[in-house]
Design a protein around this motif. Structure first.
Motif, PDB file in Angstrom:
ATOM      1  N   SER A  60       9.702 -26.412  -3.945  1.00 43.26           N
ATOM      2  CA  SER A  60       9.055 -25.911  -5.389  1.00 43.26           C
ATOM      3  C   SER A  60       7.847 -26.808  -5.503  1.00 43.26           C
ATOM      4  O   SER A  60       6.681 -26.396  -6.168  1.00 43.26           O
ATOM      5  CB  SER A  60       9.960 -25.908  -6.382  1.00 43.26           C
ATOM      6  N   ASP A  61       7.653 -28.053  -4.903  1.00 42.59           N
ATOM      7  CA  ASP A  61       6.718 -28.858  -5.099  1.00 42.59           C
ATOM      8  C   ASP A  61       5.871 -29.112  -3.959  1.00 42.59           C
ATOM      9  O   ASP A  61       6.163 -29.772  -3.062  1.00 42.59           O
ATOM     10  CB  ASP A  61       7.310 -30.103  -5.835  1.00 42.59           C
ATOM     11  N   PRO A  62       4.703 -28.576  -3.899  1.00 45.21           N
ATOM     12  CA  PRO A  62       3.819 -28.559  -2.767  1.00 45.21           C
ATOM     13  C   PRO A  62       3.466 -29.960  -2.221  1.00 45.21           C
ATOM     14  O   PRO A  62       3.595 -30.324  -1.046  1.00 45.21           O
ATOM     15  CB  PRO A  62       2.567 -27.549  -2.792  1.00 45.21           C
ATOM     16  N   SER A  63       3.035 -30.738  -3.226  1.00 46.58           N
ATOM     17  CA  SER A  63       2.523 -32.104  -3.038  1.00 46.58           C
ATOM     18  C   SER A  63       3.703 -32.926  -2.566  1.00 46.58           C
ATOM     19  O   SER A  63       3.551 -33.574  -1.361  1.00 46.58           O
ATOM     20  CB  SER A  63       1.925 -32.759  -4.185  1.00 46.58           C
ATOM     21  N   PHE A  64       4.915 -33.011  -3.060  1.00 42.51           N
ATOM     22  CA  PHE A  64       6.237 -33.383  -2.573  1.00 42.51           C
ATOM     23  C   PHE A  64       6.442 -33.042  -1.405  1.00 42.51           C
ATOM     24  O   PHE A  64       6.916 -33.862  -0.310  1.00 42.51           O
ATOM     25  CB  PHE A  64       7.043 -33.475  -3.745  1.00 42.51           C
ATOM     26  N   ARG A  65       6.405 -31.789  -1.154  1.00 49.26           N
ATOM     27  CA  ARG A  65       6.805 -31.128   0.211  1.00 49.26           C
ATOM     28  C   ARG A  65       5.971 -31.843   1.487  1.00 49.26           C
ATOM     29  O   ARG A  65       6.421 -32.184   2.445  1.00 49.26           O
ATOM     30  CB  ARG A  65       6.873 -29.768   0.280  1.00 49.26           C
ATOM     31  N   ALA A  66       4.635 -31.706   1.050  1.00 55.32           N
ATOM     32  CA  ALA A  66       3.663 -32.361   2.105  1.00 55.32           C
ATOM     33  C   ALA A  66       3.857 -33.810   2.462  1.00 55.32           C
ATOM     34  O   ALA A  66       3.907 -34.291   3.600  1.00 55.32           O
ATOM     35  CB  ALA A  66       2.121 -32.127   1.680  1.00 55.32           C
ATOM     36  N   GLN A  67       4.020 -34.751   1.350  1.00 52.95           N
ATOM     37  CA  GLN A  67       4.454 -36.143   1.364  1.00 52.95           C
ATOM     38  C   GLN A  67       5.669 -36.216   2.289  1.00 52.95           C
ATOM     39  O   GLN A  67       5.996 -37.224   3.226  1.00 52.95           O
ATOM     40  CB  GLN A  67       4.331 -36.737   0.258  1.00 52.95           C
ATOM     41  N   PHE A  68       6.830 -35.536   1.994  1.00 48.54           N
ATOM     42  CA  PHE A  68       7.911 -35.443   2.721  1.00 48.54           C
ATOM     43  C   PHE A  68       7.956 -35.291   4.096  1.00 48.54           C
ATOM     44  O   PHE A  68       8.534 -35.643   5.107  1.00 48.54           O
ATOM     45  CB  PHE A  68       9.046 -34.649   1.960  1.00 48.54           C
ATOM     46  N   ALA A  69       7.128 -34.045   4.511  1.00 52.17           N
ATOM     47  CA  ALA A  69       7.119 -33.989   5.795  1.00 52.17           C
ATOM     48  C   ALA A  69       6.206 -34.589   6.629  1.00 52.17           C
ATOM     49  O   ALA A  69       6.517 -35.011   7.772  1.00 52.17           O
ATOM     50  CB  ALA A  69       6.260 -32.384   5.908  1.00 52.17           C
ATOM     51  N   VAL A  78      12.051 -33.211  12.697  1.00 51.54           N
ATOM     52  CA  VAL A  78      10.960 -31.883  12.518  1.00 51.54           C
ATOM     53  C   VAL A  78      11.523 -31.038  10.865  1.00 51.54           C
ATOM     54  O   VAL A  78      12.697 -30.846  11.029  1.00 51.54           O
ATOM     55  CB  VAL A  78      11.529 -30.928  13.830  1.00 51.54           C
ATOM     56  N   LEU A  79      10.665 -30.929  10.348  1.00 49.61           N
ATOM     57  CA  LEU A  79      11.107 -30.263   9.049  1.00 49.61           C
ATOM     58  C   LEU A  79      10.509 -28.869   9.265  1.00 49.61           C
ATOM     59  O   LEU A  79       9.435 -28.517   9.473  1.00 49.61           O
ATOM     60  CB  LEU A  79      10.056 -31.099   8.053  1.00 49.61           C
ATOM     61  N   VAL A  80      11.381 -28.213   9.106  1.00 52.40           N
ATOM     62  CA  VAL A  80      11.154 -26.577   9.178  1.00 52.40           C
ATOM     63  C   VAL A  80      11.676 -25.960   7.765  1.00 52.40           C
ATOM     64  O   VAL A  80      12.799 -26.175   7.425  1.00 52.40           O
ATOM     65  CB  VAL A  80      12.264 -25.962  10.209  1.00 52.40           C
ATOM     66  N   GLN A  81      10.703 -25.174   7.322  1.00 55.73           N
ATOM     67  CA  GLN A  81      11.058 -24.573   5.967  1.00 55.73           C
ATOM     68  C   GLN A  81      11.612 -23.366   6.276  1.00 55.73           C
ATOM     69  O   GLN A  81      10.927 -22.485   6.960  1.00 55.73           O
ATOM     70  CB  GLN A  81       9.743 -24.478   5.047  1.00 55.73           C
ATOM     71  N   LEU A  82      12.899 -22.925   5.841  1.00 59.63           N
ATOM     72  CA  LEU A  82      13.550 -21.706   6.012  1.00 59.63           C
ATOM     73  C   LEU A  82      13.633 -21.188   4.557  1.00 59.63           C
ATOM     74  O   LEU A  82      13.781 -21.392   3.618  1.00 59.63           O
ATOM     75  CB  LEU A  82      14.786 -22.137   6.515  1.00 59.63           C
ATOM     76  N   VAL A  83      13.541 -19.723   4.637  1.00 55.10           N
ATOM     77  CA  VAL A  83      13.834 -18.791   3.538  1.00 55.10           C
ATOM     78  C   VAL A  83      15.036 -18.190   3.475  1.00 55.10           C
ATOM     79  O   VAL A  83      15.841 -18.663   2.421  1.00 55.10           O
ATOM     80  CB  VAL A  83      12.663 -17.590   3.869  1.00 55.10           C
TER      81      VAL A  83
END
Length: 98
Positions: A60-69, A78-83
């Protein structure tokens, strides 16, 4: 005043000492590399647990997701986002849930 050893005996001792230092250096490098690999393995495991626990926040948090990735990429995960497809396999066969 100290005298420097001369002759073949001194040369042999010098070579032996150099070989011993090289051997000890190699041993230290191997030990340190193994310790680092163990620490990295533990960190990866804990990072996977964190990703599973905080998957909703990561999504839900694009900034957190980018830092985590970025962090995952730096250590080789390898960070893969799945729906809706479930966990994605990584190169080493393990799965990272998000």
């Amino acid at each position: 005043m100290s005298r420097k050893a001369v002759g073949i005996g001194a040369l042999d001792r010098s070579r032996l000492t150099s070989a011993q230092y090289a051997s000890h250096g190699s041993s230290l490098r191997a030990t340190n590399a193994q310790a680092l690999e163990t620490q990295l393995s533990v960190f990866r495991t804990l990072l996977q647990q964190f990703a599973q626990t905080h998957a909703k926040d990561i999504r839900s948090d694009p900034s957190f997701r980018a830092q985590f990735a970025r962090m995952c990429t730096a250590i080789g995960l390898v960070l893969v986002q799945l729906v809706r497809m479930g966990p994605a396999p990584r190169q080493d066969g393990q799965r990272l849930l998000l």
